[in-house]
Design a protein around this motif. Sequence first.
Motif, PDB file in Angstrom:
ATOM      1  N   SER A   1       0.818  -1.223   0.000  1.00 39.70           N
ATOM      2  CA  SER A   1       0.000   0.000   0.000  1.00 39.70           C
ATOM      3  C   SER A   1       0.847   1.268   0.000  1.00 39.70           C
ATOM      4  O   SER A   1       0.461   2.280  -0.597  1.00 39.70           O
ATOM      5  CB  SER A   1      -0.933   0.002   1.220  1.00 39.70           C
ATOM      6  OG  SER A   1      -0.196  -0.122   2.418  1.00 39.70           O
TER       7      SER A   1
ATOM      8  N   SER B   1      -1.807  -2.413  -8.108  1.00 37.71           N
ATOM      9  CA  SER B   1      -3.054  -2.186  -7.368  1.00 37.71           C
ATOM     10  C   SER B   1      -3.499  -0.747  -7.589  1.00 37.71           C
ATOM     11  O   SER B   1      -2.685   0.120  -7.930  1.00 37.71           O
ATOM     12  CB  SER B   1      -2.832  -2.458  -5.871  1.00 37.71           C
ATOM     13  OG  SER B   1      -4.032  -2.279  -5.145  1.00 37.71           O
TER      14      SER B   1
ATOM     15  N   ASN C   1      -1.502  -7.381  -3.779  1.00 39.02           N
ATOM     16  CA  ASN C   1      -1.468  -6.519  -2.597  1.00 39.02           C
ATOM     17  C   ASN C   1      -0.132  -6.588  -1.864  1.00 39.02           C
ATOM     18  O   ASN C   1      -0.008  -6.064  -0.762  1.00 39.02           O
ATOM     19  CB  ASN C   1      -2.589  -6.924  -1.626  1.00 39.02           C
ATOM     20  CG  ASN C   1      -3.960  -6.514  -2.142  1.00 39.02           C
ATOM     21  OD1 ASN C   1      -4.118  -5.446  -2.714  1.00 39.02           O
ATOM     22  ND2 ASN C   1      -4.948  -7.377  -1.925  1.00 39.02           N
TER      23      ASN C   1
ATOM     24  N   ARG D   1      -3.481   2.075   4.471  1.00 32.38           N
ATOM     25  CA  ARG D   1      -4.731   1.526   3.921  1.00 32.38           C
ATOM     26  C   ARG D   1      -5.948   2.168   4.568  1.00 32.38           C
ATOM     27  O   ARG D   1      -6.925   2.497   3.886  1.00 32.38           O
ATOM     28  CB  ARG D   1      -4.775   0.008   4.138  1.00 32.38           C
ATOM     29  CG  ARG D   1      -3.867  -0.752   3.198  1.00 32.38           C
ATOM     30  CD  ARG D   1      -4.154  -2.246   3.181  1.00 32.38           C
ATOM     31  NE  ARG D   1      -3.277  -2.882   2.205  1.00 32.38           N
ATOM     32  CZ  ARG D   1      -3.538  -2.957   0.909  1.00 32.38           C
ATOM     33  NH1 ARG D   1      -4.670  -2.448   0.442  1.00 32.38           N
ATOM     34  NH2 ARG D   1      -2.690  -3.532   0.083  1.00 32.38           N
TER      35      ARG D   1
ATOM     36  N   LEU E   1      -7.102   3.909   1.399  1.00 26.53           N
ATOM     37  CA  LEU E   1      -7.743   2.849   0.630  1.00 26.53           C
ATOM     38  C   LEU E   1      -9.015   2.315   1.281  1.00 26.53           C
ATOM     39  O   LEU E   1      -9.792   1.612   0.619  1.00 26.53           O
ATOM     40  CB  LEU E   1      -6.753   1.694   0.416  1.00 26.53           C
ATOM     41  CG  LEU E   1      -5.472   2.064  -0.343  1.00 26.53           C
ATOM     42  CD1 LEU E   1      -4.529   0.864  -0.409  1.00 26.53           C
ATOM     43  CD2 LEU E   1      -5.799   2.558  -1.748  1.00 26.53           C
ATOM     44  N   LYS E   2      -9.207   2.622   2.555  1.00 25.49           N
ATOM     45  CA  LYS E   2     -10.415   2.197   3.271  1.00 25.49           C
ATOM     46  C   LYS E   2     -10.639   0.687   3.142  1.00 25.49           C
ATOM     47  O   LYS E   2     -11.765   0.218   2.959  1.00 25.49           O
ATOM     48  CB  LYS E   2     -11.649   2.953   2.740  1.00 25.49           C
ATOM     49  CG  LYS E   2     -11.529   4.453   2.741  1.00 25.49           C
ATOM     50  CD  LYS E   2     -11.325   5.019   4.143  1.00 25.49           C
ATOM     51  CE  LYS E   2     -11.253   6.554   4.101  1.00 25.49           C
ATOM     52  NZ  LYS E   2     -10.973   7.125   5.439  1.00 25.49           N
ATOM     53  N   GLU E   3      -9.538  -0.064   3.209  1.00 28.09           N
ATOM     54  CA  GLU E   3      -9.625  -1.508   3.072  1.00 28.09           C
ATOM     55  C   GLU E   3      -9.358  -2.189   4.406  1.00 28.09           C
ATOM     56  O   GLU E   3      -8.698  -1.648   5.289  1.00 28.09           O
ATOM     57  CB  GLU E   3      -8.615  -2.018   2.034  1.00 28.09           C
ATOM     58  CG  GLU E   3      -8.905  -1.572   0.618  1.00 28.09           C
ATOM     59  CD  GLU E   3      -7.901  -2.146  -0.362  1.00 28.09           C
ATOM     60  OE1 GLU E   3      -7.045  -2.939   0.064  1.00 28.09           O
ATOM     61  OE2 GLU E   3      -7.966  -1.792  -1.556  1.00 28.09           O
ATOM     62  N   LYS E   4      -9.864  -3.412   4.512  1.00 28.84           N
ATOM     63  CA  LYS E   4      -9.594  -4.205   5.706  1.00 28.84           C
ATOM     64  C   LYS E   4      -8.162  -4.734   5.665  1.00 28.84           C
ATOM     65  O   LYS E   4      -7.488  -4.675   4.651  1.00 28.84           O
ATOM     66  CB  LYS E   4     -10.585  -5.368   5.780  1.00 28.84           C
ATOM     67  CG  LYS E   4     -12.042  -4.940   5.948  1.00 28.84           C
ATOM     68  CD  LYS E   4     -12.956  -6.149   6.000  1.00 28.84           C
ATOM     69  CE  LYS E   4     -14.419  -5.714   6.153  1.00 28.84           C
ATOM     70  NZ  LYS E   4     -15.338  -6.884   6.185  1.00 28.84           N
TER      71      LYS E   4
ATOM     72  N   ILE F   1      -5.177  -7.043   5.159  1.00 31.39           N
ATOM     73  CA  ILE F   1      -4.950  -8.110   4.198  1.00 31.39           C
ATOM     74  C   ILE F   1      -4.042  -9.166   4.817  1.00 31.39           C
ATOM     75  O   ILE F   1      -3.255  -8.879   5.720  1.00 31.39           O
ATOM     76  CB  ILE F   1      -4.330  -7.573   2.889  1.00 31.39           C
ATOM     77  CG1 ILE F   1      -2.929  -7.015   3.142  1.00 31.39           C
ATOM     78  CG2 ILE F   1      -5.221  -6.526   2.249  1.00 31.39           C
ATOM     79  CD1 ILE F   1      -2.168  -6.696   1.881  1.00 31.39           C
TER      80      ILE F   1
END
Length: 438
Positions: free
Chosen positions: A13, A130, A144, A268, A272-275, A277
Amino acid sequence: MLNQFLFKKIDNSQLIIFRVFYGLLVSAECYGAIATGWVRRTLIEPKFTFSFIGFEWLQPIPGNGMYIYFAIMGTLGLLIALGYKYRFSAFAFAFMWTGVYLMQKTSYNNHYYLLMLLAFIMAFLPAGRSLSLDTKLNPKFSSNTMYNWVRWVIILQLFIVYTYASIAKLYGDWLDFSIIEILMKSKKDYFLIGELLQQEWIHKIVAVFGILFDLLIVPALLWKPTRKIAFAFSIFFHLFNSVVFQIGIFPYLSLAFTVFFFEPQTIRNIFLKEKTITIDNETTLPKNASLLVGALSIYFLVQLALPLRHHTFKDDVLWTEEGHRMSWRMMLRSRTGNITFKVLNKETGKGSYINLDEYLTKKQKRKVACYPDFIWQFAQHLKEEYRKKGEDIQVFVSGRVKVNDNNYHQFIDPNVDLASVPWKHFSHNEWIRPSQKE
């Protein structure tokens, strides 16, 4: 042990977000160079440009070609940010920026050199895996993760830049604040802060903070307990440089680098507002691991050696300028000078003085007055110009130079025909007069 460290898989990221910042910033730099008139003043108006010696063949595209050139680079920056045809876009920008860097040095800036290095580094890195159009068009390309060496290549490059910049400041004119005073005099008319920048206590703060920031910022960002404080200092330092020294995108590019120092999950969460990984922690060596380690070792050995090369030259680099460029010697000196060029026809013995206004822009004249490579190149240019008219000439130069707050001293041996001597890349050019220690 080394392989386990370099080829451990980590969250990518940091690299992905930096790619977006990098692409947008270089695009702004290139479009901005057109909008502010930099391209016109530097590459279109001059009758010829002072390229790096050995690259005299690399001259600007005639007419309005350089506007198109910079527009293409700006567009490539947008493609990099979008992650479209990333590898092609990144390499194309790297080669085009290198062309600009080598074709002119009248507006030389250490940051232009850093951007050239960064452009090639980024072109080799897997930064399009990504958050990119490439992965939208080809999902199999998406990833990722990246190898740990990718992050540390950026960090080590920054560490070299900042550390050498700090060490270079440990000399008399910085430590007695006189060079800071000289640099700030040109800022006297700045709105609101102009008078403040003339205060002696400000000069002391700038001098001490400049040394300590450059020396400590990378270690402080790497160490978690000091990371947030270091980031706050970075914001202040780089915004101060942006406002006071007006050096384009580079303070903001420096701030963008800080993403490599924060935890990937933090990046992130913010961008990226992602959980979280899941990453396989197993170390998998690529087939070209040994070749990669060897190439990186050579690259960083060169980066470590280049800033030290001025010690191999005779006399003081502040006087001779030999070994100054590509050494992270930033904002260390102010040079002024006066100079005359006399051409002498070998056949007739007739001599005449050159009117520099007929050949050079104002900025080029300031450089020719006090930088030895500019002086030598202009002598070569005169030789070629007269050769085209059927004359074989000698070129003699008389000039005096002042470095920082010292006195003017004779800079060039007036008895040497500069049209006939070669430029020495790796040893001292003896026609540069010895410095007068003060």
